[in-house]
Write an enzyme that holds these catalytic residues in place. Structure first.
Site, PDB file in Angstrom:
ATOM      1  N   CYS A  74       1.994   4.560  -1.305  1.00 41.39           N
ATOM      2  CA  CYS A  74       1.874   4.327   0.132  1.00 41.39           C
ATOM      3  C   CYS A  74       1.184   5.551   0.742  1.00 41.39           C
ATOM      4  O   CYS A  74       1.738   6.657   0.731  1.00 41.39           O
ATOM      5  CB  CYS A  74       3.263   4.139   0.736  1.00 41.39           C
ATOM      6  N   CYS A 203      -2.426   0.802   7.239  1.00 40.35           N
ATOM      7  CA  CYS A 203      -2.095   0.947   5.815  1.00 40.35           C
ATOM      8  C   CYS A 203      -3.032   2.004   5.225  1.00 40.35           C
ATOM      9  O   CYS A 203      -4.259   1.828   5.222  1.00 40.35           O
ATOM     10  CB  CYS A 203      -2.274  -0.396   5.117  1.00 40.35           C
TER      11      CYS A 203
HETATM   12  N1  LIG Z   1       2.805  -2.420   0.679  1.00 44.36           N
HETATM   13  C1  LIG Z   1       2.203  -1.767  -0.379  1.00 44.36           C
HETATM   14  C2  LIG Z   1       2.002  -0.346  -0.483  1.00 44.36           C
HETATM   15  C3  LIG Z   1       2.170   0.385   0.784  1.00 44.36           C
HETATM   16  C4  LIG Z   1       0.938   0.583   1.549  1.00 44.36           C
HETATM   17  C5  LIG Z   1       1.189   1.518   2.671  1.00 44.36           C
HETATM   18  N2  LIG Z   1       1.589   1.015   3.905  1.00 44.36           N
HETATM   19  C6  LIG Z   1       0.084   2.539   2.766  1.00 44.36           C
HETATM   20  O1  LIG Z   1       0.018   3.209   3.807  1.00 44.36           O
HETATM   21  O2  LIG Z   1      -0.635   2.732   1.810  1.00 44.36           O
HETATM   22  C7  LIG Z   1       2.562  -2.320  -1.752  1.00 44.36           C
HETATM   23  O3  LIG Z   1       3.527  -1.922  -2.426  1.00 44.36           O
HETATM   24  O4  LIG Z   1       1.788  -3.145  -2.147  1.00 44.36           O
END
Ligand SMILES: N[C@@H](CCC[C@H](N)C(=O)O)C(=O)O
Length: 268
Positions: A74, A203
């Site tokens: 993340c 994200c």
């Molecule tokens: N939801 C994701 C990874 C998390 C992404 C996150 N919010 C970021 O900032 O990179 C997953 O496990 O696929």
């Protein structure tokens, strides 16, 4: 159970942050993590992060999605965990820590901007008209025509891709992108996140994937990206073999509040 927690956000991607250096958090209790992240029944967040001690590193970041299960890398959570480690006095301006996808280095500017080095990225795959990359987490990137992002139903469109025959089993995050229409304007991005199973405000691994995909469409590093929760910057070196190195995700990471969560049962 009583839990002392902090709430952090990085461009609106928000996290329950727990100082678990004493390793007391029941990390196998998926239902508990889900309840803590629930926006109606709990504290409310896109994910929960444990900061733990680990030999050879300043700390380990253990990241759970809001569904209660361990996530992959993340990016925004990584930047927030670096800010939290600094708040706790566990690091100063620079750090090296371990996350789900391996070791990371990061630094913090005096204004609080966190620069997080991401893993090198092997390359990108064409998936019909879209692009698929792994930036520590899996991401599909879809480029849209001008002026279509604001009205897009990201939940419905993202969910349809995340659960299609290709991605259903392992899942993917899905990023919808609009290119700048004038020099100096940002790339605009909205993301449907696996594990949250909804659109989030931002994200970090997603905008990283978008920046690398955009570089194959002529954009050069550093790339400025705008999410519904704020602006981020991604810089990188593109190698002739199609891979990327020196990938950095930069932006703010803010401590919002802290509190004590105590599970109340019955009508107390
Ligand atoms: N939801 C994701 C990874 C998390 C992404 C996150 N919010 C970021 O900032 O990179 C997953 O496990 O696929």
């Amino acid at each position: 159970m009583t839990l002392h927690f902090h709430k952090y956000q990085g461009t609106g991607n928000d996290f329950v942050m727990v100082d678990d250096r004493a390793r007391q958090f029941p990390a196998d209790d998926h239902a508990l993590v889900r309840r803590l992240c629930d926006r109606r029944l709990g504290i409310g967040a896109d994910g929960l992060i444990l900061l733990r001690l680990l030999e050879g590193y300043d700390f380990e970041m253990v990241y759970f999605n809001a569904d209660g299960y361990l996530g992959s890398m993340c990016g925004n959570g990584g930047r927030c965990t670096v800010a939290f480690a600094r708040y706790l006095g566990a690091i100063e301006q620079t750090t090296s820590f371990l996350a789900a996808d391996g070791p990371h280095h990061a630094s913090i500017d005096p204004d609080g901007t966190v620069h997080l080095r991401m893993q090198d990225v092997a390359g990108q795959q064409a998936v019909e008209e879209d692009v698929f990359l792994d930036t520590g987490s899996p991401h599909l990137v879809r480029f849209l025509p001008a002026s279509s992002l604001a009205e897009l139903n990201v939940f419905a469109e993202g969910r349809a891709i995340r659960y299609n025959d290709r991605f259903r089993e392992r899942g993917t995050n899905v990023n919808f992108v609009e290119a700048p229409t004038a020099a100096g304007q940002p790339w605009q991005v909205r993301t449907y996140e696996r594990g949250v199973e909804n659109e989030t405000f931002s994200c970090g691994t997603g905008v990283t994937a978008v920046a690398l995909a955009a570089s194959r469409r002529g954009a050069s590093s550093p790339i400025h990206l705008r999410t519904p929760g704020g602006d981020l910057r991604v810089s990188f070196e593109a190698r002739p073999d199609g891979s990327f190195t020196q990938v950095y995700l930069s932006g703010p990471a803010t401590r919002v509040f802290e509190g004590r969560w105590e599970e109340v049962t019955g009508n107390r």
